[in-house]
Design a protein around this motif. Structure first.
Motif, PDB file in Angstrom:
ATOM      1  N   LEU A 296      36.133  53.179  35.922  1.00 30.73           N
ATOM      2  CA  LEU A 296      36.758  51.738  35.888  1.00 30.73           C
ATOM      3  C   LEU A 296      35.574  50.959  35.787  1.00 30.73           C
ATOM      4  O   LEU A 296      34.543  51.122  36.568  1.00 30.73           O
ATOM      5  CB  LEU A 296      37.470  51.449  37.093  1.00 30.73           C
ATOM      6  N   SER A 297      35.381  49.927  34.963  1.00 29.41           N
ATOM      7  CA  SER A 297      34.554  48.802  34.911  1.00 29.41           C
ATOM      8  C   SER A 297      34.746  47.733  35.967  1.00 29.41           C
ATOM      9  O   SER A 297      35.729  46.959  35.934  1.00 29.41           O
ATOM     10  CB  SER A 297      34.488  48.207  33.597  1.00 29.41           C
ATOM     11  N   ILE A 298      33.963  47.906  36.977  1.00 32.31           N
ATOM     12  CA  ILE A 298      34.089  47.164  38.270  1.00 32.31           C
ATOM     13  C   ILE A 298      34.002  45.754  37.943  1.00 32.31           C
ATOM     14  O   ILE A 298      34.728  44.865  38.188  1.00 32.31           O
ATOM     15  CB  ILE A 298      33.480  47.472  39.349  1.00 32.31           C
ATOM     16  N   GLY A 299      32.860  45.376  37.079  1.00 31.99           N
ATOM     17  CA  GLY A 299      32.692  44.103  36.960  1.00 31.99           C
ATOM     18  C   GLY A 299      33.704  43.245  35.771  1.00 31.99           C
ATOM     19  O   GLY A 299      34.064  42.421  35.986  1.00 31.99           O
ATOM     20  N   ARG A 300      34.170  44.125  35.116  1.00 28.71           N
ATOM     21  CA  ARG A 300      35.352  43.835  33.975  1.00 28.71           C
ATOM     22  C   ARG A 300      36.708  43.338  34.898  1.00 28.71           C
ATOM     23  O   ARG A 300      37.215  42.324  34.663  1.00 28.71           O
ATOM     24  CB  ARG A 300      35.312  44.726  33.007  1.00 28.71           C
ATOM     25  N   MET A 301      36.724  44.350  35.756  1.00 25.74           N
ATOM     26  CA  MET A 301      38.057  44.256  36.520  1.00 25.74           C
ATOM     27  C   MET A 301      37.891  42.921  37.579  1.00 25.74           C
ATOM     28  O   MET A 301      38.948  42.168  37.613  1.00 25.74           O
ATOM     29  CB  MET A 301      38.139  45.348  37.602  1.00 25.74           C
ATOM     30  N   LEU A 302      36.843  42.773  38.150  1.00 22.18           N
ATOM     31  CA  LEU A 302      36.718  41.255  38.980  1.00 22.18           C
ATOM     32  C   LEU A 302      36.760  40.273  38.164  1.00 22.18           C
ATOM     33  O   LEU A 302      37.419  39.424  38.653  1.00 22.18           O
ATOM     34  CB  LEU A 302      35.364  41.796  39.788  1.00 22.18           C
ATOM     35  N   PHE A 303      35.920  40.168  37.133  1.00 22.24           N
ATOM     36  CA  PHE A 303      36.120  39.092  36.358  1.00 22.24           C
ATOM     37  C   PHE A 303      37.498  38.782  35.929  1.00 22.24           C
ATOM     38  O   PHE A 303      38.188  37.552  35.851  1.00 22.24           O
ATOM     39  CB  PHE A 303      35.062  39.136  35.055  1.00 22.24           C
ATOM     40  N   SER A 304      38.280  39.909  35.343  1.00 16.23           N
ATOM     41  CA  SER A 304      39.702  39.475  34.907  1.00 16.23           C
ATOM     42  C   SER A 304      40.637  39.176  36.223  1.00 16.23           C
ATOM     43  O   SER A 304      41.373  38.351  35.840  1.00 16.23           O
ATOM     44  CB  SER A 304      40.228  41.042  34.231  1.00 16.23           C
ATOM     45  N   PHE A 305      40.423  39.747  37.290  1.00 16.71           N
ATOM     46  CA  PHE A 305      41.268  39.218  38.110  1.00 16.71           C
ATOM     47  C   PHE A 305      41.181  37.977  38.657  1.00 16.71           C
ATOM     48  O   PHE A 305      42.043  37.282  38.851  1.00 16.71           O
ATOM     49  CB  PHE A 305      40.820  40.317  39.784  1.00 16.71           C
ATOM     50  N   VAL A 306      40.012  37.605  38.756  1.00 15.07           N
ATOM     51  CA  VAL A 306      39.452  36.067  39.206  1.00 15.07           C
ATOM     52  C   VAL A 306      40.260  35.289  37.995  1.00 15.07           C
ATOM     53  O   VAL A 306      40.769  34.099  38.431  1.00 15.07           O
ATOM     54  CB  VAL A 306      38.137  35.866  39.183  1.00 15.07           C
ATOM     55  N   PHE A 307      39.992  35.460  36.665  1.00 15.73           N
ATOM     56  CA  PHE A 307      40.636  34.627  35.641  1.00 15.73           C
ATOM     57  C   PHE A 307      42.103  34.406  35.874  1.00 15.73           C
ATOM     58  O   PHE A 307      42.525  33.435  35.986  1.00 15.73           O
ATOM     59  CB  PHE A 307      40.171  35.244  34.237  1.00 15.73           C
ATOM     60  N   TYR A 308      42.868  35.822  35.876  1.00 14.35           N
ATOM     61  CA  TYR A 308      44.073  35.509  35.850  1.00 14.35           C
ATOM     62  C   TYR A 308      44.879  35.130  37.055  1.00 14.35           C
ATOM     63  O   TYR A 308      45.797  34.484  37.272  1.00 14.35           O
ATOM     64  CB  TYR A 308      44.692  36.851  35.619  1.00 14.35           C
ATOM     65  N   MET A 377      48.839  42.023  32.218  1.00 18.00           N
ATOM     66  CA  MET A 377      47.453  42.366  31.686  1.00 18.00           C
ATOM     67  C   MET A 377      46.465  43.026  32.706  1.00 18.00           C
ATOM     68  O   MET A 377      45.767  44.059  32.589  1.00 18.00           O
ATOM     69  CB  MET A 377      46.850  41.216  30.980  1.00 18.00           C
ATOM     70  N   ILE A 378      46.482  42.329  34.042  1.00 21.40           N
ATOM     71  CA  ILE A 378      45.712  42.827  34.931  1.00 21.40           C
ATOM     72  C   ILE A 378      46.124  44.512  35.445  1.00 21.40           C
ATOM     73  O   ILE A 378      45.389  45.269  35.642  1.00 21.40           O
ATOM     74  CB  ILE A 378      45.757  42.278  36.100  1.00 21.40           C
ATOM     75  N   THR A 379      47.363  44.681  35.185  1.00 24.66           N
ATOM     76  CA  THR A 379      48.019  46.064  35.170  1.00 24.66           C
ATOM     77  C   THR A 379      47.435  47.102  34.217  1.00 24.66           C
ATOM     78  O   THR A 379      47.195  48.068  34.541  1.00 24.66           O
ATOM     79  CB  THR A 379      49.387  46.028  35.288  1.00 24.66           C
ATOM     80  N   ARG A 380      47.230  46.549  32.918  1.00 19.27           N
ATOM     81  CA  ARG A 380      46.687  47.128  31.911  1.00 19.27           C
ATOM     82  C   ARG A 380      45.324  47.562  31.603  1.00 19.27           C
ATOM     83  O   ARG A 380      44.652  48.645  31.155  1.00 19.27           O
ATOM     84  CB  ARG A 380      47.196  46.735  30.694  1.00 19.27           C
ATOM     85  N   ILE A 381      44.587  46.721  32.238  1.00 20.98           N
ATOM     86  CA  ILE A 381      43.072  46.788  32.045  1.00 20.98           C
ATOM     87  C   ILE A 381      42.119  47.988  32.434  1.00 20.98           C
ATOM     88  O   ILE A 381      41.424  48.619  31.927  1.00 20.98           O
ATOM     89  CB  ILE A 381      42.491  45.307  32.738  1.00 20.98           C
ATOM     90  N   PRO A 382      42.691  48.572  33.805  1.00 19.95           N
ATOM     91  CA  PRO A 382      42.309  49.837  34.079  1.00 19.95           C
ATOM     92  C   PRO A 382      42.370  51.088  33.041  1.00 19.95           C
ATOM     93  O   PRO A 382      41.753  51.964  33.227  1.00 19.95           O
ATOM     94  CB  PRO A 382      43.123  50.282  35.504  1.00 19.95           C
ATOM     95  N   PHE A 383      43.237  50.896  32.111  1.00 19.89           N
ATOM     96  CA  PHE A 383      43.709  51.701  31.186  1.00 19.89           C
ATOM     97  C   PHE A 383      42.644  51.561  29.898  1.00 19.89           C
ATOM     98  O   PHE A 383      43.085  52.020  28.864  1.00 19.89           O
ATOM     99  CB  PHE A 383      45.004  51.794  30.785  1.00 19.89           C
ATOM    100  N   GLN A 384      41.625  50.864  30.301  1.00 20.58           N
ATOM    101  CA  GLN A 384      40.696  50.609  28.833  1.00 20.58           C
ATOM    102  C   GLN A 384      41.591  49.951  27.735  1.00 20.58           C
ATOM    103  O   GLN A 384      41.154  50.314  26.621  1.00 20.58           O
ATOM    104  CB  GLN A 384      39.972  51.893  28.643  1.00 20.58           C
ATOM    105  N   VAL A 385      42.139  48.755  28.161  1.00 23.16           N
ATOM    106  CA  VAL A 385      42.496  47.988  27.063  1.00 23.16           C
ATOM    107  C   VAL A 385      41.649  47.492  26.092  1.00 23.16           C
ATOM    108  O   VAL A 385      40.407  46.920  26.735  1.00 23.16           O
ATOM    109  CB  VAL A 385      43.338  46.755  27.656  1.00 23.16           C
ATOM    110  N   PRO A 386      41.754  47.422  24.901  1.00 28.50           N
ATOM    111  CA  PRO A 386      40.721  46.798  23.798  1.00 28.50           C
ATOM    112  C   PRO A 386      40.207  45.427  24.479  1.00 28.50           C
ATOM    113  O   PRO A 386      41.185  44.564  24.628  1.00 28.50           O
ATOM    114  CB  PRO A 386      41.041  46.960  22.588  1.00 28.50           C
ATOM    115  N   TRP A 387      38.987  44.971  24.144  1.00 34.16           N
ATOM    116  CA  TRP A 387      38.771  43.674  24.631  1.00 34.16           C
ATOM    117  C   TRP A 387      39.119  42.557  23.845  1.00 34.16           C
ATOM    118  O   TRP A 387      39.422  41.556  24.315  1.00 34.16           O
ATOM    119  CB  TRP A 387      36.847  43.503  24.579  1.00 34.16           C
ATOM    120  N   TRP A 388      39.536  43.014  22.499  1.00 31.09           N
ATOM    121  CA  TRP A 388      40.228  41.798  21.528  1.00 31.09           C
ATOM    122  C   TRP A 388      41.598  41.302  22.299  1.00 31.09           C
ATOM    123  O   TRP A 388      42.015  40.409  22.316  1.00 31.09           O
ATOM    124  CB  TRP A 388      40.206  42.221  20.184  1.00 31.09           C
TER     125      TRP A 388
END
Length: 434
Positions: A296-308, A377-388
């Protein structure tokens, strides 16, 4: 901008200074700490020692029972060469410091009938399963040996097959189930925030409108400034509460070992000693959690969580603010809020589909539509959703949030000053185009 800042300060300070906010913020981490203490106390003190005598007339299980003890809490006393019959033993087992007696007659491996447990007290379900599992395993092995099968070879083939996952030429170690739990927890937090603090915005607008305070406020600030200041101020309250919960919970968990270090160590030892559980399964679970964190990319997860977290709240809070401005009495609340809350509830239902098939069409579109993307989307991100996909989802939510704020401001500007008139959805539609 200065006026908006004053409104944000007012909405924020009036709420964080309330006794209810302070009590709730402190109480939840304290309750979590107390629950942890209770679990440790139960795990270390609540279990009574249980000693079971074993009268084995078959002679098949002596070696097995010597390895079935579980720490100091479950002991087996094998009555080797005891001449007494079960009829006499079942009445005097307490005289040999035992809580019960397990009787195994001279059984046939094909039909292991007649095994009985005699005691004044019922066996716990976990203890009973522990005994049944070990007896069944021994009977199975002896039956296989009797048929000249290699038990070790069969046991080797009984193991589950591991599937190596190579995603986009990159090896993944973590369990998809554990990864899904991370996304699910984040989705639940956002869901709670949208419902609780969105409704708080609506109540605040309704109270000011009912008390006619807003009629005084709009003489010095524009309706848009009042609405956006209220939304941001209440949102900041929610962020503060979640942040304080996290800090206090983390602090309490750090302090607990200082006061209960010995008991927590004893509980860990108890868990590691195969306490009525399959040690390999527990070890595998810990490995899966560890590997999931590595993948899990912790940085990506935190950034995504704050944004959403932020823009999902902005998207829905502006709708709640518009509803609060349009309502003229509490009876209108249900009819107006129903269309807003339905997409949030549907998003929660769609989460189960997303966890099962994170790359299905339903999951994809659920993560794109702004009504459901903060949760899906926040549920999908841990499954390595493509950045696009994520960037497209974020862009749609960002534009939709700004558009929703604009539409809500149009409704708020007209509705906030209307009193004593029944408002319809058709009339609200006209306000948008004024």
């Amino acid at each position: 901008m200065k006026k908006i800042w004053y409104i944000i300060q007012r909405e924020y300070t009036t709420r964080v200074r309330k006794k209810s906010f302070i009590l709730l913020t402190i109480l939840l981490p304290v309750l979590i700490g107390l629950m942890t203490i209770a679990l440790v106390e139960i795990a270390t003190n609540a279990q009574e020692k249980l000693t079971i005598a074993v009268k084995d007339e078959s002679g098949l299980f002596e070696d097995k029972f010597r390895g079935m003890d579980v720490g100091e809490h479950l002991r087996f006393k094998y009555l080797t060469n005891n001449p007494q019959s079960i009829d006499s033993l079942k009445d005097i087992y307490q005289n040999i410091d035992c809580d019960g007696i397990l009787y195994i007659p001279a059984i046939e491996l094909e039909k292991p009938l007649g095994i009985a447990y005699y005691s004044a007290n019922e066996l716990g379900s976990i203890t009973e399963d522990h005994i049944k599992k070990n007896l069944s395993e021994e009977i199975r092995n002896r039956a296989l040996l009797q048929r000249n099968y290699n038990v070790d070879t069969i046991a080797m083939f009984d193991k589950e097959i591991a599937i190596e996952k190579i995603i986009n030429d990159e090896k993944k170690k973590g369990s998809s189930e554990i990864a899904g739990l991370f996304g699910y927890a984040c989705g639940i937090l956002i869901y709670i925030f949208l419902i609780v603090y969105g409704a708080m915005v609506m109540r605040s607008v309704t109270e000011e409108k009912t008390n006619r305070i807003v009629e005084v406020l709009v003489t010095s600030v524009k309706p848009f400034q009042l609405m956006i200041g209220k939304i941001i101020g209440i949102g900041a309250v929610g962020l503060t509460q979640f942040l304080l919960w996290g800090i206090l919970t983390f602090g309490i968990n750090l302090l607990l070992p200082l006061f209960m270090g010995d008991k927590m160590l004893a509980m860990q030892t108890l868990q590691q000693s195969n306490q009525l559980a399959n040690a390999s399964e527990s070890t595998q679970l810990l490995m899966n959690i560890s590997n999931a964190f590595q993948d899990l990319s912790i940085g990506r997860m935190l950034f995504s969580f704050v944004f959403y977290f932020m823009f999902g709240y902005l998207f829905y809070a502006s709708q709640f603010a518009a509803i609060g401005a349009a309502m003229t009495d509490d009876s209108d609340a249900q009819s107006f809020t129903f269309p807003v809350t339905i997409p949030i509830i549907i998003s929660m239902v769609l989460m189960s589909v997303t966890l099962q098939q994170p790359f299905s069409g339903a999951a994809f579109w659920g993560s794109m539509l702004p009504f459901s993307s903060p949760i899906i989307m926040i549920t999908r991100i841990p499954f390595q959703v493509p950045w696009w996909e994520q960037l497209l989802s974020m862009f749609i939510l960002f534009i939709s949030s700004l558009g929703m704020v604009y539409i809500a401001a149009k409704i708020y500007r007209v509705g906030i000053l209307i009193q004593g008139k029944k408002i319809t959805f058709k009339e609200i539609g006209k306000w948008i185009f004024y």
